[in-house]
Design an enzyme around this catalytic site. Sequence first.
Site, mmCIF file in Angstrom:
data_model
loop_
_atom_site.group_PDB
_atom_site.id
_atom_site.type_symbol
_atom_site.label_atom_id
_atom_site.label_comp_id
_atom_site.label_asym_id
_atom_site.label_seq_id
_atom_site.Cartn_x
_atom_site.Cartn_y
_atom_site.Cartn_z
ATOM 1 N N GLY B 95 77.119 -12.871 96.133
ATOM 2 C CA GLY B 95 76.947 -11.481 95.753
ATOM 3 C C GLY B 95 78.125 -11.026 94.894
ATOM 4 N N GLY B 96 78.090 -9.954 94.650
ATOM 5 C CA GLY B 96 79.265 -9.526 93.885
ATOM 6 C C GLY B 96 80.717 -9.226 94.838
ATOM 7 N N LYS B 117 80.792 -12.631 105.266
ATOM 8 C CA LYS B 117 80.942 -12.212 104.082
ATOM 9 C C LYS B 117 82.472 -12.727 103.662
ATOM 10 C CE LYS B 117 78.344 -9.620 101.111
ATOM 11 N NZ LYS B 117 77.480 -8.216 100.923
ATOM 12 N N ASP B 210 77.216 2.255 98.988
ATOM 13 C CA ASP B 210 77.070 1.224 98.085
ATOM 14 C C ASP B 210 75.399 0.649 98.454
ATOM 15 O OD1 ASP B 210 78.179 -2.335 97.605
ATOM 16 O OD2 ASP B 210 77.451 -0.611 96.085
#
Lengths: 80, 887
Positions: B95-96, B117, B210
């Site tokens: 992901g980002g 993550k 977010d």
Amino acid sequence: MPSGEREVDLIALDEALLDLVTFDARQSRIVELRFFGGLTNEEIGEVLEISPRTIKREWRLAKAWLRREISGEHPNVAAG
Amino acid sequence: MSLPVEQWPRVKELFAAAVELPADERAALLDRACEGDSTLRKEVESLLDSDEQAEGFIEKSAFALPGDLLAEEAEEEFAGRQFGAYRVVREIGRGGLGAVYLAARSDEQYQKQVAIKLVKRGLDTDDILRRFRAERQILAQLDHPNIARLIDAGSTEEGLPYFVMEFVDGQSIGSYCEAHQLPASSRLKLFRIVCGAVTYAHQHLVIHRDIKPSNVLVTEEGVPKLVDFGIAKVLHADDPTAAQTMTGIRVMTPEYASPEQVRGLAITTSTDVYSLGVLLYELLTGQKPYRLATRTAEEISRAVTDQIPERPSTAIDRAGISPQSAIRDPKSLRGDLDNIVLMALRKEPERRYASVEQFSEDIRRHIAGLPVVAHKATLSYRARKFVTRHRAGVLAAALIIATLCLGIATTWREKRRAERRFNDVRQLSNALLTDIAPKIERLQGSTEARQSVLAQSLKYLDSLAKESAGDPVLQSELAAAYEKVGDLQGNPTNPNLIALADALKSYEKAHAIRQELITSDPRNAEQRRLLADNYRVLGDIRWQTNEQAESLRNSEAALRLYTELLAENPASTELRLAWIRTNHDIGKTLSSNEKYAESIGYFQKAIETAEELRQQSPDRTDVLMLLGNCRRQLANSLAWEGKQPEAEAEMAKALAIYEPLAAANRDDILVRTGLYQTYMLTSSLYEEVNDSLATEYGLKALRIVSENVEQDSANVRARQQLAKTYSRLGVTLDNEGKNAESIVHLEKAVAILQELAQKETKNRRFTHDLATAFIRLGDSRHKQREFPLALADFDKAATILLELANSDEADNASRRNLANAYDSAMKTHEELAAASAGAEAQKHRSKARQYAQWALDALRQLESRNALSKYDQKSLEELQVALQKYD
């Protein structure tokens, strides 16, 4: 600190991109999307419908070319 | 580029091939491939050189965020790698933030699965870990079935931070909905569950910051789970030292960022409301709320802060066949749901739902078919926002001027320096006022913000004026600034007399300055034109405040100047336009004083020149509007002069101009008002000639003005026009014999006007219109034989009109209408007399006589002022006859 990671002269970059787009529109678009748009390679791939691998290749060359343009180090400078 | 462009593909090929190879193999490859072409070889080599130094070059994107760093470089396989007590099983995605891995506790294989993550380089790991420890307590308390728990955080040997989270085996909510072809109702239900989770977190003081589709995962069983809660804060907080970007924007994910995030303002729970709004928008329409062409930082920030999203129902319609055909039921979206989504997407946090809970509640109400809280944003709000956004700029400029004024030094050198700066700032201030003025004029807007801007600007202009003696350039600029302020004061949407008086004052100030300038430089064409413009506006303002004679004088002075200037400069379009406008103004002033015959000449002259201009520039809206205005006024005057067929022909031409113009310019309030006025005049044109047509046009006018009022209920002028329109329809319906309907409309008119008159007791126009409405109401009631009610109305009208007449010697219109009111009352009493007998009848007859006398007296007053029109004369004669009957 990885090399090359200093402040980029955005105006110079913009001008260089204007040049790049004249002979490689796709690379220019990739740079736009990635640098200005902040997209990942996967996302760019979706937008442009090309594979991330291709994008990586293009991105690498584009970077090399742009950096050379901006820094003013031309291959023919030293040539006779 | 040193090589011809055709060689570029070859360069690419070689570069790609060579770049992967070690140095020695590279040389060999190039030897083979370039075959002696040294230019080609040099090109590739220089690029390869550059590549070596370009590792970090533009890797960080322009509005680079910590969250936006790409896990590009790390192609490394993390499978089997240990992260604390967890061993990576496989990569789940990228992901980002970075890569996400599925991991399990190394001692129990599948019992506790987590997601790890990994955040890539560029961030200060220590800071992140520190913040995480601070947040940890709070985040650990988040125990909710729809929130993926944040379990732990740490850093790798390389110093890369990672987060350990509850593993959610699911897909993003967008994909889930699509894959299961969920209808809108199901999506809404799912969404509400997500809202529940966010509400829970807010109660525990955690803002997500977010929220986006990829952060809302849905399991196969259909359970949504929010991930990455609180990570945003940990990652870059509101720490000012954290990753300052090149453009200074701090945004998590561009399309989902809220306006306050884009601007670097405080993040609140409302930020999550916004992001949820974006999420909902996408779920319902399959599209993002903002249309972006290039996704540059500037474009995004502009779109997020300024672009108004398309209504979801429209977005779906526009998209045609959307892939989510299951949700393609625009009917279910229209109206409430549209408004609900848009409310969450408001630019200002305080204008959104106060809480996620409220948002969710409104959706529930929508599903249940109950009324919702969300409402349309009105145009006036947008206008207000526009003004307040620019107010700072105007005030800032004005403040600078003031400081300079006060601080203008005594020494010559310092004064020169101050003057130079003074010029710049002055230009800025003027530019801001020029920029705002036309925009505000065209918006149906509110006035409070505008008033304070104007008050401030005036204060500073006045102090500037003191310093301006002897400087003609400065003086001219000053006059222009006063005029601009006057324009804004004489507020077309709220013609209250106090504002008009202020506008007049400002224009007079400008006038005085301009006169002075002409005196010292009489041949200056520019100054003469400016003076002419000034005269023209003075004439216009005075017409509005009902100073008819003065108004005419000013307009005629303007006309003289324009004629002179045109003789010197016949080709000037601007001069011709001004000349046309002035003729129109004079014509209108004459008409409103019943001097119709005289007015015709002026209108005809105006039309002739306007048609010439139209030939030259057929698409100019201002020319077309002017032409339309002149034609309708001419039609009006012709009708009053008894030339009905010509009047109708002329009016048809006016309509032929305005109707297409309005259709092509739906948002232009001036054009719409122009069409409205044309319809109104057309309606009066057909009065008693073809009443059903008169009603038809009245209804057309009603449609326009009702829309205006609906869009901005604070717009006083629009409401006044609405009342007038009702009043007009009252007359036409009455003439058609539809008395009951007529009464309904007239009562509406009276209601509006009473309200307006109450708010602005000094506004003669309102009270006058109110009196007229009472008279018409009375007339209608009279036709319905509701005589006592009719008398009451006439009485009210008379009371008002008497006051108006007594307070202004020059007010002929009031006297005329007073005569009307009395005349009508007389007729009603006559009817009553006819319907009764004996003493009763006698009483009514004497009342009728009394009213006749009063009416005659009023007309006689007009006579003594030479203000009798043809119609007045006729009425006078009729009354004399009536009186004789009684005697």
